[in-house]
Write a protein that holds these residues in place. Structure first.
Motif, PDB file in Angstrom:
ATOM      1  N   ASP A   1      -9.254 -57.605 -30.406  1.00  0.00           N
ATOM      2  CA  ASP A   1     -11.172 -57.421 -30.925  1.00  0.00           C
ATOM      3  C   ASP A   1     -11.821 -58.538 -30.987  1.00  0.00           C
ATOM      4  O   ASP A   1     -12.602 -59.197 -30.351  1.00  0.00           O
ATOM      5  CB  ASP A   1     -11.035 -56.710 -32.371  1.00  0.00           C
TER       6      ASP A   1
ATOM      7  N   LEU B   1     -12.367 -60.410 -27.378  1.00  0.00           N
ATOM      8  CA  LEU B   1     -13.506 -59.831 -26.712  1.00  0.00           C
ATOM      9  C   LEU B   1     -15.236 -60.015 -27.483  1.00  0.00           C
ATOM     10  O   LEU B   1     -16.327 -60.631 -26.364  1.00  0.00           O
ATOM     11  CB  LEU B   1     -12.783 -57.938 -27.133  1.00  0.00           C
ATOM     12  N   ALA B   2     -15.486 -59.827 -28.693  1.00  0.00           N
ATOM     13  CA  ALA B   2     -16.046 -60.392 -29.324  1.00  0.00           C
ATOM     14  C   ALA B   2     -16.422 -62.166 -29.237  1.00  0.00           C
ATOM     15  O   ALA B   2     -18.262 -62.470 -28.333  1.00  0.00           O
ATOM     16  CB  ALA B   2     -16.449 -60.500 -30.705  1.00  0.00           C
TER      17      ALA B   2
ATOM     18  N   GLY C   1     -17.640 -62.018 -25.063  1.00  0.00           N
ATOM     19  CA  GLY C   1     -18.707 -60.711 -25.118  1.00  0.00           C
ATOM     20  C   GLY C   1     -19.079 -59.978 -24.310  1.00  0.00           C
ATOM     21  O   GLY C   1     -19.554 -59.485 -23.983  1.00  0.00           O
ATOM     22  N   VAL C   2     -17.529 -59.291 -24.021  1.00  0.00           N
ATOM     23  CA  VAL C   2     -16.678 -58.690 -23.320  1.00  0.00           C
ATOM     24  C   VAL C   2     -16.732 -57.010 -23.899  1.00  0.00           C
ATOM     25  O   VAL C   2     -16.726 -56.796 -25.363  1.00  0.00           O
ATOM     26  CB  VAL C   2     -15.826 -58.604 -22.930  1.00  0.00           C
ATOM     27  N   SER C   3     -17.453 -56.260 -23.518  1.00  0.00           N
ATOM     28  CA  SER C   3     -17.870 -54.857 -24.172  1.00  0.00           C
ATOM     29  C   SER C   3     -17.706 -53.913 -23.291  1.00  0.00           C
ATOM     30  O   SER C   3     -18.121 -54.379 -21.696  1.00  0.00           O
ATOM     31  CB  SER C   3     -18.946 -54.406 -25.079  1.00  0.00           C
ATOM     32  N   VAL C   4     -18.253 -52.575 -23.227  1.00  0.00           N
ATOM     33  CA  VAL C   4     -18.354 -51.730 -22.178  1.00  0.00           C
ATOM     34  C   VAL C   4     -20.277 -51.717 -21.912  1.00  0.00           C
ATOM     35  O   VAL C   4     -20.336 -52.565 -20.561  1.00  0.00           O
ATOM     36  CB  VAL C   4     -17.805 -49.847 -22.871  1.00  0.00           C
ATOM     37  N   ASP C   5     -21.211 -52.386 -22.514  1.00  0.00           N
ATOM     38  CA  ASP C   5     -22.457 -52.396 -21.929  1.00  0.00           C
ATOM     39  C   ASP C   5     -22.501 -53.410 -21.155  1.00  0.00           C
ATOM     40  O   ASP C   5     -23.234 -53.222 -20.347  1.00  0.00           O
ATOM     41  CB  ASP C   5     -23.409 -52.163 -23.650  1.00  0.00           C
ATOM     42  N   SER C   6     -21.887 -54.166 -21.368  1.00  0.00           N
ATOM     43  CA  SER C   6     -21.539 -55.923 -20.945  1.00  0.00           C
ATOM     44  C   SER C   6     -21.110 -55.947 -19.518  1.00  0.00           C
ATOM     45  O   SER C   6     -21.781 -56.550 -18.335  1.00  0.00           O
ATOM     46  CB  SER C   6     -21.188 -56.890 -21.380  1.00  0.00           C
TER      47      SER C   6
ATOM     48  N   LYS D   1      -9.644 -49.310 -24.140  1.00  0.00           N
ATOM     49  CA  LYS D   1     -10.976 -50.013 -25.069  1.00  0.00           C
ATOM     50  C   LYS D   1     -12.378 -50.367 -24.508  1.00  0.00           C
ATOM     51  O   LYS D   1     -12.962 -49.477 -24.537  1.00  0.00           O
ATOM     52  CB  LYS D   1     -10.906 -51.226 -25.517  1.00  0.00           C
ATOM     53  N   LEU D   2     -12.015 -50.463 -23.008  1.00  0.00           N
ATOM     54  CA  LEU D   2     -13.025 -51.044 -21.708  1.00  0.00           C
ATOM     55  C   LEU D   2     -12.928 -49.511 -20.909  1.00  0.00           C
ATOM     56  O   LEU D   2     -13.489 -49.480 -19.881  1.00  0.00           O
ATOM     57  CB  LEU D   2     -12.852 -51.893 -21.202  1.00  0.00           C
TER      58      LEU D   2
END
Length: 404
Positions: A135, A138-139, A142-147, A248-249
């Motif tokens: 976690d 990823l933070a 800047g890795v997320s589903v939105d990015s 998570k993704l």
């Protein structure tokens, strides 16, 4: 017998019973008094001799039930130190960690009961720490589903432009295929392996925390053999973190799949005619590719399945591929063969030879410009069929009267 005599006998009996009962109670009281007196005597003697009176009293009471092996009272502190400082970079905390490990290992020794207690204490520790480290990584990146969704939206137009470029053609051996591959690469990365894409293109660093976690696992294994192992099928911290990251993704595909769910479910449920499970797999792979590009999915039509399967069988029989084939028993052209199978709409056809399964067939056509464009066209219906390594697709816009 006179009443006064009966009364005298009854009184004598009651007096005897009362005397006996008071004798029992007196005996109980005497026993308690003797026990307490004996304890007092033992304690006073122990005190005079400089011994522990509590220990002397326990010895008088007899041996207690055997107690299993126990960790020293300080073990809780060692365990807490290991949990708190395992990933610290501070020299003083590293030293505390090393000392706690050594002391705990010595306390455990080879005793299996103590090993089991310590194993229970550390159960799930490395996995929980791996989740936390993932976690955090990823933070930071800047890795997320939105990015990742933004990567898809940003790169889809360029990929479609490269595929639809008229200069991309089989007539020159698909010289522009590398440009198509380059334009599609970010999409494939996000769609197939979002964690791998993030590592390669977004600065996601899992190697450093994974290295520390593997060291933690090794340390735990040095305390109790076996607890260093990661949950199967993961062979180490990095594999575990990548798999958890993929979970998570996973929603990166959700909008496309939610929108196409009804058609996809209908394809999976479809049975009958000449449709095989390998044909359905082929359509599944193709639809996944179309969704990646932002295109709609195609639904299987059983009449076109019949037309394409029979054409594949004929191509295998004569040992050649083609669209317009004189002497074909079902008709010379793709349109003739579709009509023969009962489909009244117009069709666009792809044919190939050389793919052992439906997955490979999609990617063989991917590398053939005009066929590639046909696969991602604005179609809503597909029929596909194969015979050996011969494959055929028919696409339509849905204007035909054929059954689904």
């Amino acid at each position: 017998m006179r009443w006064d005599r009966l009364l005298a006998i009854a009184c004598v009996g009651a007096l005897a019973s009362a005397t006996a009962l008071s004798g029992v109670r007196a005996q109980d009281a005497d026993d308690d008094f003797v026990k307490e007196a004996r304890k007092k005597e033992v304690r006073e003697k122990a005190t005079r001799e400089g011994k522990d009176p509590d220990a002397a009293e326990k010895e008088l009471e007899g041996p207690e039930a055997p107690v299993g092996p126990q960790l020293p009272a300080t073990a809780g502190g060692w365990i807490g130190t290991i949990r708190r400082t395992w990933d610290s970079d501070k020299p003083e905390e590293k030293q505390l960690f090393d000392e706690a490990v050594v002391k705990l290992r010595e306390a455990i020794g080879t005793d299996t009961e103590l090993q089991a207690k310590v194993a229970k204490t550390f159960e799930g520790l490395k996995e929980a720490e791996a989740d936390r480290a993932l976690d955090s990584a990823l933070a930071r990146a800047g890795v997320s589903v939105d990015s990742l969704r933004q990567v898809l939206e940003r790169n889809r137009p360029g990929a479609l432009k490269a595929i639809m470029n008229p200069a991309y053609t089989e007539s020159d051996g698909c010289k522009l295929q590398p440009e198509v591959d380059k334009a599609c690469k970010p999409l494939f990365g996000v769609w197939r392996d979002p964690v791998g894409y993030a590592i390669e293109s977004m600065g996601l660093n899992l190697a450093v925390p994974a290295g520390k976690l593997d060291a933690l696992a090794a340390t735990l294994g040095s305390l109790v053999a076996g607890i260093e192992a990661w949950p199967q099928p993961h062979t180490g911290a990095l594999a575990y973190m990548r798999a958890k990251g993929a979970e998570k993704l996973a929603d990166v595909k959700k909008p496309e799949y939610d929108g196409a769910r009804a058609a996809l479910d209908a394809n999976e449920a479809l049975q009958g005619g000449m449709l095989t499970e390998e044909d359905k797999r082929h359509v599944r792979v193709l639809n996944d590719y179309r969704l990646m590009l932002g295109k709609g999915v195609v639904k299987i039509n059983l009449q076109l399945v019949e037309a394409t399967t029979r054409h594949s069988q004929y191509m295998e029989k004569v040992g050649q591929i083609g669209h317009n084939m004189d002497g074909h028993p079902d008709g010379r052209t793709p349109q003739d063969r579709a009509r023969r199978a009962g489909f009244g709409g117009s069709v666009a056809e792809n044919c190939l030879m050389g793919s052992a399964d439906g997955d490979a067939a999609v990617w063989q056509w991917y590398n053939a410009a005009e066929h590639h464009r046909n696969m991602i066209g604005n179609h809503t219906i597909i029929g596909c069929g194969h015979s050996g390594v011969y494959w055929c697709q028919n696409f339509s816009g849905g204007g035909g009267r054929g059954r689904g």
